[in-house]
Design a protein around this motif. Structure first.
Motif, PDB file in Angstrom:
ATOM      1  N   VAL A 101      14.982  50.239 -19.409  1.00  0.00           N
ATOM      2  CA  VAL A 101      13.559  49.979 -20.155  1.00  0.00           C
ATOM      3  C   VAL A 101      13.863  49.771 -21.761  1.00  0.00           C
ATOM      4  O   VAL A 101      14.378  50.629 -22.047  1.00  0.00           O
ATOM      5  N   THR A 102      13.233  48.831 -21.957  1.00  0.00           N
ATOM      6  CA  THR A 102      13.483  48.361 -23.333  1.00  0.00           C
ATOM      7  C   THR A 102      12.495  49.068 -24.262  1.00  0.00           C
ATOM      8  O   THR A 102      11.473  49.060 -24.216  1.00  0.00           O
ATOM      9  N   LYS A 103      12.986  49.564 -25.541  1.00  0.00           N
ATOM     10  CA  LYS A 103      12.315  50.386 -26.394  1.00  0.00           C
ATOM     11  C   LYS A 103      11.692  49.017 -27.415  1.00  0.00           C
ATOM     12  O   LYS A 103      12.214  48.026 -27.568  1.00  0.00           O
ATOM     13  N   PRO A 104      10.589  49.199 -27.790  1.00  0.00           N
ATOM     14  CA  PRO A 104       9.669  50.415 -27.566  1.00  0.00           C
ATOM     15  C   PRO A 104       8.833  50.128 -26.391  1.00  0.00           C
ATOM     16  O   PRO A 104       8.561  49.158 -25.904  1.00  0.00           O
ATOM     17  N   PHE A 105       8.747  51.368 -25.586  1.00  0.00           N
ATOM     18  CA  PHE A 105       8.155  51.367 -24.259  1.00  0.00           C
ATOM     19  C   PHE A 105       6.890  52.075 -24.211  1.00  0.00           C
ATOM     20  O   PHE A 105       7.020  53.148 -25.062  1.00  0.00           O
ATOM     21  N   SER A 106       6.120  51.900 -23.052  1.00  0.00           N
ATOM     22  CA  SER A 106       4.967  52.609 -22.863  1.00  0.00           C
ATOM     23  C   SER A 106       5.315  53.773 -21.943  1.00  0.00           C
ATOM     24  O   SER A 106       6.079  53.789 -21.140  1.00  0.00           O
ATOM     25  N   PRO A 107       4.941  55.036 -22.514  1.00  0.00           N
ATOM     26  CA  PRO A 107       5.372  56.182 -21.689  1.00  0.00           C
ATOM     27  C   PRO A 107       4.963  56.081 -20.204  1.00  0.00           C
ATOM     28  O   PRO A 107       5.614  56.510 -19.183  1.00  0.00           O
ATOM     29  N   ILE A 108       3.902  55.592 -20.097  1.00  0.00           N
ATOM     30  CA  ILE A 108       3.220  55.177 -18.660  1.00  0.00           C
ATOM     31  C   ILE A 108       4.162  54.286 -17.793  1.00  0.00           C
ATOM     32  O   ILE A 108       4.355  54.598 -16.656  1.00  0.00           O
ATOM     33  N   THR A 109       4.625  53.298 -18.564  1.00  0.00           N
ATOM     34  CA  THR A 109       5.753  52.424 -17.574  1.00  0.00           C
ATOM     35  C   THR A 109       7.068  53.194 -17.322  1.00  0.00           C
ATOM     36  O   THR A 109       7.324  53.117 -16.478  1.00  0.00           O
ATOM     37  N   LEU A 110       7.522  54.131 -18.352  1.00  0.00           N
ATOM     38  CA  LEU A 110       8.600  54.940 -18.026  1.00  0.00           C
ATOM     39  C   LEU A 110       8.335  55.791 -16.829  1.00  0.00           C
ATOM     40  O   LEU A 110       9.146  56.130 -15.889  1.00  0.00           O
TER      41      LEU A 110
END
Length: 249
Positions: A101-110
């Motif tokens: 997962v590439t930063k910046p990422f959505s916490p919901i996506t992670l």
């Protein structure tokens, strides 16, 4: 679920800690590579999921992933990276990460990625249990029926072993095995990257085709250690399994 989050940015860790708490997950945090490896090695069988930052002090994420994979081939690893370089992301997958997962990422996506990978890991364990083969069993595939047997290629889902020309394909990670099984279950059928992401990673297409490409590359390297290549690229479409020409040689 017991998660080891390896992340040097304490603000990110604190933020994700709140999301993990909402999911009732037990999270432990490591802030540098050396600490992470030590924590993992204390009880390698206890972890259900690892999220791993690529840029770490002490020991970088690549080395951490490599050392974890030397101990466990099965614990799921999601790599978190702020780097835009395609080569870094692909290299992370080649070192044993199941996804990135590439930063910046959505916490919901992670959270969604973690759930998808964990759900698939649980399904694998349940299938093995129903068939009387404990996860991580050392039982020989020769003592069990093969799910796929072309005469040249054999695959056993219970023991998580695959053979090419009578030789076991070595050190398959869970994702590599699932990818190989998906392709080989329907020989000559072309699977798009989107279809493989959905069927093997168990989530909808997010536009990250490199996840599939990196795993295919690593899987091909392992196949070539024991025999001819049976995974073909169909340019502009995707990949397929085909051993028909190999058998004719």
């Amino acid at each position: 679920m017991k998660i080891l989050m390896i992340e040097d940015n304490k603000s990110v860790s604190e933020m994700m800690g709140m999301f993990f708490q909402k999911e009732n997950w037990d999270a432990t945090f490591a802030y540098d590579g050396n600490e992470a490896v030590d924590l993992f090695n204390e009880s390698p069988d206890d972890w259900d999921m690892i999220t791993l930052d690529l840029n770490l002090p002490g020991k970088d994420g690549m080395e951490v992933a490599k050392e974890i994979r030397e101990v466990s081939k099965t614990v799921p690893i999601i790599m978190l990276t702020a780097r835009d370089s395609e080569s870094d992301q692909v290299l992370g997958l080649e070192f044993g990460a199941d996804d990135y997962v590439t930063k910046p990422f959505s916490p919901i996506t992670l959270i969604a990625r973690i759930k998808a990978i964990h759900r698939r890991s649980e399904n694998i364990a349940e299938e093995a249990s129903k068939n009387g083969v404990p996860a991580g069993s050392d039982n020989s595939a020769e003592d069990n029926e093969f799910d796929i047997d072309t005469g040249f290629f054999k695959l056993n889902s219970d023991t998580r072993e695959a053979y090419l020309d009578g030789k076991e394909i070595p050190d398959l990670t869970p994702k590599e095995f699932d990818l190989l099984k998906t392709l080989a279950s329907k020989p000559k059928r072309v699977f798009s990257r989107e279809q493989l992401l959905e069927q093997v990673w168990d989530y909808d297409y997010f536009g990250e085709e490199r996840t599939v490409d990196a795993h295919i590359k690593k899987l091909r390297q392992k196949i070539e250690k024991v025999g001819p290549q049976v995974i073909e690229t169909v340019w502009g479409v995707g990949y397929k399994f085909d051993d028909s020409e190999v058998k004719a040689k």
